[in-house]
Design an enzyme around this catalytic site. Structure first.
Site, PDB file in Angstrom:
ATOM      1  CB  CYS A  28      64.883 -33.530   8.128  1.00 43.08           C
ATOM      2  SG  CYS A  28      63.888 -33.316   6.370  1.00 43.08           S
TER       3      CYS A  28
ATOM      4  CG  HIS B 224      62.644 -33.628  10.728  1.00 43.61           C
ATOM      5  ND1 HIS B 224      62.033 -32.547  10.265  1.00 43.61           N
ATOM      6  CD2 HIS B 224      62.119 -34.749   9.518  1.00 43.61           C
ATOM      7  CE1 HIS B 224      61.355 -33.129   8.584  1.00 43.61           C
ATOM      8  NE2 HIS B 224      61.776 -34.463   8.162  1.00 43.61           N
TER       9      HIS B 224
ATOM     10  CG  ASN C 217      59.582 -32.931   6.369  1.00 46.29           C
ATOM     11  OD1 ASN C 217      60.028 -32.021   7.121  1.00 46.29           O
ATOM     12  ND2 ASN C 217      59.722 -33.498   6.121  1.00 46.29           N
TER      13      ASN C 217
END
EC number: 2.3.1.180
Length: 324
Positions: A112, A249, A279
């Site tokens: 990420c 993020h 996500n």
């Protein structure tokens, strides 16, 4: 001196939308359970598009918007943990699809944090003076890495891609950056393990799907990412008031809430879209950036200072303050 600047942004997500209620029909969960814990309401899941397909859509948009010919692109970096294959790289497929025959291309694996890491590397490539134009794309099809019987992780992730075109500039636009890795905590978040399979090896069971220690990752994000951002601002003489927007993020709304309090930056400066995409790992920050430009929040005129911060498996975390 030569520097780099972000001149174009783009994103693309698969058409298929999967809501929390859709997930509740195939596993023991509910919209209320998911949304209250994560801030996620829906996500896009690919029906038949691979990671390279998503990345190619972004690359095509970047070329169209810029007016550049494909052979003007010097390099392509794709940040991903869900490539089509180990070999060839996803970036190589993008290079071929857009006919960027002069570009070298490679993938970066930093989970990420991947887009932030890749953007930092691309900045150095252009600053070297050897390259003028480069693409940095974050692209994921995390749906293929999810255990769809595990409600703790299956509800979190989505598919998508976003990216930027970097061009050479006389002015400095990447103002500050710390990048970090702590491999000692790597088992907190793992996926895609492989095992030895030769007749001369002793194999072990490999963990193919995403496995996460949710509490450890939550605590890591609050503690280490907040500390890194505060250190970044202190060392760069950039204050919280200088930051126009924070693009972190998009893992969990509660993480953003807590980091905002930790670094004492107004919560309204933290843009978010995890409620619509979930996500998307390396794709989350460039998708968020592209949407912010579409909405007019970020102008791409060089007058705003934006904090980009990624964190995830590795463990990895990193932040950039970018004039954009």
């Amino acid at each position: 001196m030569i520097f780099s600047k972000i001149s174009q942004v783009a994103h693309y997500v698969p058409q298929q939308l999967v809501t929390n209620n859709d997930l509740a029909s195939i596993m023991d969960t509910s919209h209320e359970w998911i949304f209250s814990r994560t801030g996620i309401a829906e996500r896009h899941i690919s029906r038949d598009e691979m990671t390279s397909d998503l990345a190619i859509q972004v690359a095509d948009q970047l070329l169209t918007q810029s007016g550049l010919k494909a052979d003007a692109i010097d390099f392509i970096i794709v940040a991903t943990i869900s490539p089509d294959a180990t070999m060839p790289s996803t970036a190589a497929k993008v290079q071929a699809a857009i006919a960027a025959t002069s570009a070298f291309a490679f993938d970066m694996t930093a989970a990420c944090s991947g887009f932030v890491f890749a953007l930092a590397m691309a900045d150095k490539l252009i600053a070297s003076g050897a390259y003028q134009n480069g693409m940095v794309i974050g692209a994921e099809t995390l749906s293929k890495l999810v255990n769809w019987q595990d409600r703790a992780t299956a509800v979190l992730f989505g598919d998508g891609a976003g990216g930027v075109l970097l061009e050479a500039s006389k002015d400095k636009h990447v103002l500050a950056e710390p990048l970090h890795t702590d491999g000692a905590r790597c088992q907190s978040l793992i996926s895609g393990e492989t095992s030895l399979s030769s007749p001369y090896s002793i194999g072990k069971k490999a963990i193919a799907t995403i496995q996460m220690d949710g509490r450890a990752i939550f605590d890591f994000a609050i503690r280490d990412v907040s500390k890194s951002i505060l250190t970044l601002m202190a060392q760069s003489d950039i204050t919280k008031d200088d930051i126009d927007y924070c693009l972190l993020h998009q893992a969990n709304r509660r993480i953003l809430d807590k980091i905002a309090r930790k670094i004492d930056v107004p919560r309204e400066k933290f843009l978010e879209n995890m409620m619509r995409y979930g996500n998307t790992s390396a794709a989350s920050i460039p998708i968020l950036l592209s949407e912010a430009v579409q909405k007019g929040q970020i102008r791409l005129d060089g007058t705003q200072k934006i904090l980009l911060s990624g964190f995830g498996g590795g463990l990895t975390w990193g932040s950039l303050i970018v004039k954009i």
